[in-house]
Design an enzyme around this catalytic site. Structure first.
Site, PDB file in Angstrom:
ATOM      1  N   ASP A 177      75.885  55.157  15.227  1.00 60.26           N
ATOM      2  CA  ASP A 177      76.635  56.294  15.140  1.00 60.26           C
ATOM      3  C   ASP A 177      75.526  57.572  15.692  1.00 60.26           C
ATOM      4  OD1 ASP A 177      75.143  56.362  12.579  1.00 60.26           O
ATOM      5  OD2 ASP A 177      76.034  58.379  12.308  1.00 60.26           O
ATOM      6  N   ASP A 225      73.677  49.837  11.871  1.00 58.42           N
ATOM      7  CA  ASP A 225      73.344  50.885  10.941  1.00 58.42           C
ATOM      8  C   ASP A 225      74.186  50.980   9.812  1.00 58.42           C
ATOM      9  OD1 ASP A 225      71.674  53.158  10.475  1.00 58.42           O
ATOM     10  OD2 ASP A 225      73.391  54.401  10.826  1.00 58.42           O
ATOM     11  N   ASP A 275      74.329  54.127   7.129  1.00 60.04           N
ATOM     12  CA  ASP A 275      75.129  55.521   6.786  1.00 60.04           C
ATOM     13  C   ASP A 275      75.474  55.873   8.296  1.00 60.04           C
ATOM     14  OD1 ASP A 275      74.157  56.076   4.350  1.00 60.04           O
ATOM     15  OD2 ASP A 275      72.048  56.099   4.926  1.00 60.04           O
TER      16      ASP A 275
END
Length: 342
Positions: free
Chosen positions: A225, A26, A28
């Site tokens: 995250d 990922d 961001d």
């Protein structure tokens, strides 16, 4: 639930960059926040790549094109080609292309990433409900997206045009904090129309399919995250995952995770790719990792010992997830997490 219920983070005797052939990262909250690289990301990814791990960047953010994302990563010191970037715009464009004729018009509510992805699939982006679109697609358009675009989507959907969304993440991390994501914008249109979109992005199968088609990964490791997108997407795709604590997920959310939100591994940041992972073992009525032992006390999680904060968190996860089974842990872990500085 067909997969076994995870009750503790796994250990690994090998560095994760050696145990897996491809990292599905990922962006961001993992590689960068806003326009700046997250601490240790550049160095860690460079070392993993030099060791032979293929790096692919998988993002639910449909605003930017793969070329733009690759240029940004390269400028940060992470050499990247456009083909290494997989976006939810690409996944939703493929989903639409399988349901409408080639050359069909699609009303775009979002940014340039959606337009480029649609053209890649032979579809024509349009801007108005009066342009006779056969579908509406909505993706993150950035903080300056005009409110009137939501009205345009609503007009077309009210006429019976099918609605697609790149993703439904409610929030997105930025350099200044957590901001509304595409899911918040989707909710605006949902409220106005009463309709439900077909969604392509993580954690749903279209995004996983797009990623595997474009990377050819055989032993992938999802790195993210967010529990409800990255980790659940790995669960749905039946692949392993690494949660890094550089984005939206905190210790309390991790302890309360449902089975589909429980990562294979947990680490502070992307340095976790370069190391093995410590084993969490049963210790009497509790679980031990490193110098910490976690147990279930009187309606709370208890932690004894000393050592690194991450080892304590891993031990707490084992106690919490075992107690919760297929549910969400409701035990109070606040005091234990405070002791770890988490």
């Amino acid at each position: 639930m067909s997969q076994p219920v995870r009750t503790r983070p796994d250990g690994s005797g090998q560095a994760l960059s050696e145990a897996y052939d491809t990292a599905l990262l990922d962006l961001d909250g993992v590689v960068y926040a806003g326009g700046s690289a997250i601490a240790y990301a550049v160095e860690s990814l460079g070392t993993a790549r030099a060791g032979g791990m293929h790096l692919a960047y998988v993002t639910n953010n449909a605003l930017r094109t793969p070329d733009t994302v690759a240029a940004h990563l390269t400028a940060l010191g992470i050499p990247t080609e456009a083909g290494d970037v997989i976006t939810s715009a690409q996944a939703v464009a493929r989903l639409i292309s399988e349901q409408v004729p080639t050359g069909a018009r699609v009303l775009v509510i979002g940014g340039e990433g959606l337009r480029v992805a649609l053209r890649e699939r032979g579809l024509e982006p349009v801007e108005s409900a009066d342009d006779d679109p056969v579908a509406v697609v909505q993706g993150y358009g950035g903080p300056e997206l005009p409110w009137g675009r939501f009205a345009e989507a609503s007009y077309a959907i009210a006429r019976g045009v099918p609605w697609f969304a790149s993703n439904t993440d409610l929030t997105i991390p930025s350099a200044r904090g957590i901001a509304p994501g595409n899911g918040a914008a989707v909710q605006v249109v949902r409220t106005a129309t009463g309709a439900e979109p077909q969604v392509a992005g993580k954690p749903l199968p279209p995004m996983h399919r797009e990623t595997i088609l474009r990377t050819g990964a055989e032993r992938p490791l999802v790195v993210g995250d967010r529990l409800d997108t990255d980790i659940e997407g790995a669960f749905n795709g039946e692949v392993d995952s690494l949660l890094v604590l550089t984005g939206v997920t905190d210790g309390a959310q991790l302890l309360a995770a449902l089975p589909q939100h429980r990562p294979t591994y947990v680490d502070a940041d992307l340095r976790g790719l370069l190391t093995g992972q410590p084993e969490v073992v049963e210790a009497g009525s509790g679980f031990r990792c490193g110098g910490w032992t976690a147990t279930v006390g009187d309606e709370r999680l208890e932690l004894d010992g000393e050592g690194g904060a991450l080892d304590g968190l891993r031990a707490l996860c084992a106690a919490a997830w075992t107690a919760a089974g297929e549910g969400s842990c409701e035990l109070d872990g606040g005091k234990a997490l405070a002791r770890l500085g988490l």
